[in-house]
Design a protein around this motif. Sequence first.
Motif, PDB file in Angstrom:
ATOM      1  N   SER A  60       0.841  -1.196   0.000  1.00  0.00           N
ATOM      2  CA  SER A  60       0.000   0.000   0.000  1.00  0.00           C
ATOM      3  C   SER A  60       0.881   1.252   0.000  1.00  0.00           C
ATOM      4  CB  SER A  60      -0.918   0.000   1.222  1.00  0.00           C
ATOM      5  OG  SER A  60      -1.698   1.177   1.255  1.00  0.00           O
ATOM      6  N   LYS A  61       1.943   1.239   0.804  1.00  0.00           N
ATOM      7  CA  LYS A  61       2.873   2.369   0.839  1.00  0.00           C
ATOM      8  C   LYS A  61       3.612   2.492  -0.483  1.00  0.00           C
ATOM      9  CE  LYS A  61       3.704   2.538   5.841  1.00  0.00           C
ATOM     10  NZ  LYS A  61       4.711   2.412   6.919  1.00  0.00           N
ATOM     11  N   LEU A  62       3.985   1.347  -1.067  1.00  0.00           N
ATOM     12  CA  LEU A  62       4.678   1.368  -2.356  1.00  0.00           C
ATOM     13  C   LEU A  62       3.785   1.989  -3.432  1.00  0.00           C
ATOM     14  CD1 LEU A  62       6.986   0.562  -4.264  1.00  0.00           C
ATOM     15  CD2 LEU A  62       5.902  -1.691  -4.482  1.00  0.00           C
ATOM     16  N   LEU A  63       2.521   1.575  -3.465  1.00  0.00           N
ATOM     17  CA  LEU A  63       1.585   2.092  -4.469  1.00  0.00           C
ATOM     18  C   LEU A  63       1.372   3.593  -4.301  1.00  0.00           C
ATOM     19  CD1 LEU A  63      -1.061  -0.783  -4.460  1.00  0.00           C
ATOM     20  CD2 LEU A  63       0.458  -0.176  -6.342  1.00  0.00           C
ATOM     21  N   LYS A  64       1.270   4.051  -3.071  1.00  0.00           N
ATOM     22  CA  LYS A  64       1.056   5.480  -2.823  1.00  0.00           C
ATOM     23  C   LYS A  64       2.266   6.313  -3.253  1.00  0.00           C
ATOM     24  CE  LYS A  64      -2.212   4.742   0.953  1.00  0.00           C
ATOM     25  NZ  LYS A  64      -2.419   4.767   2.424  1.00  0.00           N
ATOM     26  N   SER A  65       3.450   5.679  -3.239  1.00  0.00           N
ATOM     27  CA  SER A  65       4.649   6.418  -3.625  1.00  0.00           C
ATOM     28  C   SER A  65       4.826   6.476  -5.147  1.00  0.00           C
ATOM     29  CB  SER A  65       5.889   5.780  -2.990  1.00  0.00           C
ATOM     30  OG  SER A  65       6.137   4.489  -3.536  1.00  0.00           O
ATOM     31  N   ILE A  66       4.394   5.416  -5.870  1.00  0.00           N
ATOM     32  CA  ILE A  66       4.614   5.399  -7.325  1.00  0.00           C
ATOM     33  C   ILE A  66       3.412   5.911  -8.111  1.00  0.00           C
ATOM     34  CG2 ILE A  66       6.324   3.553  -7.205  1.00  0.00           C
ATOM     35  CD1 ILE A  66       4.239   1.563  -8.069  1.00  0.00           C
ATOM     36  N   ILE A  67       2.218   5.907  -7.503  1.00  0.00           N
ATOM     37  CA  ILE A  67       1.030   6.493  -8.149  1.00  0.00           C
ATOM     38  C   ILE A  67       0.276   7.333  -7.106  1.00  0.00           C
ATOM     39  CG2 ILE A  67       0.587   4.962 -10.113  1.00  0.00           C
ATOM     40  CD1 ILE A  67      -1.063   3.210  -8.275  1.00  0.00           C
ATOM     41  N   PRO A  68       0.847   8.464  -6.727  1.00  0.00           N
ATOM     42  CA  PRO A  68       0.289   9.267  -5.628  1.00  0.00           C
ATOM     43  C   PRO A  68      -1.091   9.836  -5.901  1.00  0.00           C
ATOM     44  CG  PRO A  68       2.027  10.469  -6.791  1.00  0.00           C
ATOM     45  CD  PRO A  68       2.055   9.067  -7.307  1.00  0.00           C
ATOM     46  N   ASP A  69      -1.516   9.891  -7.169  1.00  0.00           N
ATOM     47  CA  ASP A  69      -2.829  10.461  -7.489  1.00  0.00           C
ATOM     48  C   ASP A  69      -3.971   9.481  -7.225  1.00  0.00           C
ATOM     49  OD1 ASP A  69      -1.625  12.789  -8.277  1.00  0.00           O
ATOM     50  OD2 ASP A  69      -1.503  12.208 -10.392  1.00  0.00           O
ATOM     51  N   HIS A  70      -3.656   8.249  -6.833  1.00  0.00           N
ATOM     52  CA  HIS A  70      -4.685   7.242  -6.631  1.00  0.00           C
ATOM     53  C   HIS A  70      -4.813   6.856  -5.153  1.00  0.00           C
ATOM     54  CE1 HIS A  70      -4.265   6.886 -10.965  1.00  0.00           C
ATOM     55  NE2 HIS A  70      -5.363   6.170 -10.996  1.00  0.00           N
ATOM     56  N   GLU A  71      -6.032   6.556  -4.756  1.00  0.00           N
ATOM     57  CA  GLU A  71      -6.312   6.082  -3.398  1.00  0.00           C
ATOM     58  C   GLU A  71      -6.218   4.558  -3.383  1.00  0.00           C
ATOM     59  OE1 GLU A  71     -10.051   5.814  -0.212  1.00  0.00           O
ATOM     60  OE2 GLU A  71     -10.307   6.762  -2.191  1.00  0.00           O
ATOM     61  N   VAL A  72      -5.547   4.010  -2.393  1.00  0.00           N
ATOM     62  CA  VAL A  72      -5.418   2.553  -2.264  1.00  0.00           C
ATOM     63  C   VAL A  72      -6.418   2.056  -1.223  1.00  0.00           C
ATOM     64  CG1 VAL A  72      -3.892   0.627  -1.720  1.00  0.00           C
ATOM     65  CG2 VAL A  72      -2.987   2.645  -2.890  1.00  0.00           C
ATOM     66  N   ILE A  73      -7.299   1.149  -1.658  1.00  0.00           N
ATOM     67  CA  ILE A  73      -8.221   0.505  -0.724  1.00  0.00           C
ATOM     68  C   ILE A  73      -7.855  -0.967  -0.636  1.00  0.00           C
ATOM     69  CG2 ILE A  73     -10.118   2.131  -1.022  1.00  0.00           C
ATOM     70  CD1 ILE A  73     -11.288   0.361  -3.119  1.00  0.00           C
ATOM     71  N   GLU A  74      -8.253  -1.633   0.449  1.00  0.00           N
ATOM     72  CA  GLU A  74      -7.738  -2.966   0.726  1.00  0.00           C
ATOM     73  C   GLU A  74      -8.848  -3.997   0.948  1.00  0.00           C
ATOM     74  OE1 GLU A  74      -5.098  -2.682   4.040  1.00  0.00           O
ATOM     75  OE2 GLU A  74      -3.862  -1.097   3.141  1.00  0.00           O
ATOM     76  N   ALA A  75      -8.518  -5.251   0.628  1.00  0.00           N
ATOM     77  CA  ALA A  75      -9.387  -6.395   0.919  1.00  0.00           C
ATOM     78  C   ALA A  75      -8.507  -7.566   1.313  1.00  0.00           C
ATOM     79  CB  ALA A  75     -10.234  -6.753  -0.309  1.00  0.00           C
ATOM     80  N   GLN A  76      -9.055  -8.505   2.112  1.00  0.00           N
ATOM     81  CA  GLN A  76      -8.251  -9.600   2.652  1.00  0.00           C
ATOM     82  C   GLN A  76      -8.353 -10.885   1.836  1.00  0.00           C
ATOM     83  OE1 GLN A  76      -8.817 -10.238   6.854  1.00  0.00           O
ATOM     84  NE2 GLN A  76      -8.922  -8.053   7.300  1.00  0.00           N
ATOM     85  N   ASN A  77      -9.343 -10.973   0.944  1.00  0.00           N
ATOM     86  CA  ASN A  77      -9.479 -12.177   0.119  1.00  0.00           C
ATOM     87  C   ASN A  77     -10.317 -11.862  -1.114  1.00  0.00           C
ATOM     88  OD1 ASN A  77     -12.416 -12.695   0.755  1.00  0.00           O
ATOM     89  ND2 ASN A  77     -11.566 -12.909   2.828  1.00  0.00           N
ATOM     90  N   GLY A  78     -10.401 -12.840  -2.013  1.00  0.00           N
ATOM     91  CA  GLY A  78     -11.101 -12.633  -3.268  1.00  0.00           C
ATOM     92  C   GLY A  78     -12.576 -12.331  -3.117  1.00  0.00           C
ATOM     93  N   ALA A  79     -13.227 -12.973  -2.155  1.00  0.00           N
ATOM     94  CA  ALA A  79     -14.671 -12.765  -1.956  1.00  0.00           C
ATOM     95  C   ALA A  79     -14.957 -11.324  -1.527  1.00  0.00           C
ATOM     96  CB  ALA A  79     -15.206 -13.747  -0.919  1.00  0.00           C
ATOM     97  N   ASP A  80     -14.150 -10.817  -0.564  1.00  0.00           N
ATOM     98  CA  ASP A  80     -14.323  -9.425  -0.135  1.00  0.00           C
ATOM     99  C   ASP A  80     -14.038  -8.462  -1.289  1.00  0.00           C
ATOM    100  OD1 ASP A  80     -14.907 -10.354   2.364  1.00  0.00           O
ATOM    101  OD2 ASP A  80     -12.936  -9.922   3.227  1.00  0.00           O
ATOM    102  N   ALA A  81     -13.027  -8.808  -2.099  1.00  0.00           N
ATOM    103  CA  ALA A  81     -12.666  -7.955  -3.235  1.00  0.00           C
ATOM    104  C   ALA A  81     -13.814  -7.831  -4.222  1.00  0.00           C
ATOM    105  CB  ALA A  81     -11.429  -8.525  -3.938  1.00  0.00           C
ATOM    106  N   LEU A  82     -14.497  -8.936  -4.500  1.00  0.00           N
ATOM    107  CA  LEU A  82     -15.611  -8.911  -5.451  1.00  0.00           C
ATOM    108  C   LEU A  82     -16.735  -7.997  -4.972  1.00  0.00           C
ATOM    109  CD1 LEU A  82     -15.763 -12.670  -6.497  1.00  0.00           C
ATOM    110  CD2 LEU A  82     -15.126 -10.746  -7.951  1.00  0.00           C
ATOM    111  N   GLU A  83     -17.003  -8.002  -3.679  1.00  0.00           N
ATOM    112  CA  GLU A  83     -18.033  -7.122  -3.134  1.00  0.00           C
ATOM    113  C   GLU A  83     -17.641  -5.658  -3.303  1.00  0.00           C
ATOM    114  OE1 GLU A  83     -21.191  -7.483  -1.857  1.00  0.00           O
ATOM    115  OE2 GLU A  83     -20.872  -9.398  -2.871  1.00  0.00           O
TER     116      GLU A  83
END
Length: 500
Positions: free
Chosen positions: A391-414
Amino acid sequence: MTITPDALLKAIVENNNIGVWAAEREGNKIQPVLYTPAIKFITGFSSQSFLSNPKLWINIIHPDDSEEVISKIRKFYNDDERINTQLEYRIINNLGAIVWLENKISVVRNQWGEVQRVFGLVSDISHLKSYEEQLKQSADKLRKLNEMKDRFISIISHDLRTPFNSILGFVDMMLEEDTLSREDQVTYLKFIRESSSSMYNLVNSLLDWTRLQTGRINFEPETINANAYVRKSIEMMTGVALQKNLEIINQLPPDVFVYADENLLLQVLNNIISNAVKFSKPGGKIFISSRNLIDERLVEFSIKDSGVGIKNENISKLFEVDKKLSTLGTQGEKGSGLGLSLCSEIVTKHGGKIWAESHLDIGTTIYFTIPTASEQILLVDDVNTDRILYSKLLKSIIPDHEVIEAQNGADALEIIRHISPALVISDHKMPTMSGLEMVKTLQASDFKFKPPVIILSSYLDEESKQQYKQLGIEYVFGKPVNVSIFKKAIDKSIEQSVRI
């Protein structure tokens, strides 16, 4: 150590993505007796679920396919000369997603031709069906391009010849008539200038169109505020609008962020607003507005004039280069007839649509859609420390985007269902639902927007990588990842997402 045939067969059955099933006759019914573990990978339902509920397999067949599949199976069982068949149909898996299956069925019959045993091989062919659809679309596109090429040549041979004939005719008259008055010379020169200007505009439009068709035009989408480009276009058109006492009204909110190529978007706006000015009656008004189509991740723009309108039978010709509908404006203004065809190509290249509504003597409204600028990237990983790190890596290389998180594929689909992120970066091996299962479910879903997926995992074998490739996942990385290559993959995937 000696490997027995039974052990080899068991290993093949348990480690293959092809499901095996069997059924036997018990009285007057054919009852299931075996489903291998791969059945759960394909359908989401366990072997025990199918064994305990013999009707489950019938119940999960897609409603549109159910009647045909059941009819074919009955005909096969009742045909005492047939011993095998193959069916392709859709099911609804345990998550409600559509999965395409290939079901190969063989039977053993008794001396009277009655089915005694049934054996089946079931495989997920969703990715093959997706490839088939892509090939079909490509073939259709090539066919249309060939047809358009022939019509394009026809346009050149006719429309370029017309202004040339006019130019040559007036030049010949000026050379041959020594007694031409100054007034006649000026008149002829005006005709020559008008024809030259018409030809110049036509050539420019044709060149722009061919560059779009062949992919040779620069296409560099980025997050931009469409309102700024509407204002810029209005400024460019103000002089012409004032000559007809027209008012161009910008009704867009202050911030309308889209993911578009700024130069191409400006060209679309210029062409449409120019047409609105051309066909509006003196003293009229032109309204430019927008609205968010949240579910589709699009912004719908509309440009409404108070002009002469278009006949219903001509509306379909507006955006087709081979139809080239061109009429004079309310004060005799001319055009190439290709402006809206170019707009159609540009909007389509962005992943949007363009259409028109019109009423004679009332006016015309041109609508087009452009993807919204989603600024969210979904990071899916069951390991908390990895989520924090990447998440920190993504914020540093694409700072214009918000990073949201999920713990597994099922949560991601929702999350994908509700917020439509621009990109999904997912681990492979996760509890509840793996990255592979998530990708398959996403591709088979009825989601209106399906974001591109990048796989980033410490647990990837060659078989898993190959499965992702078969599903069309272009980028599959191991951890730790090369940041430079990772950044390029992210940029390309986000650009690709506007045309999904």
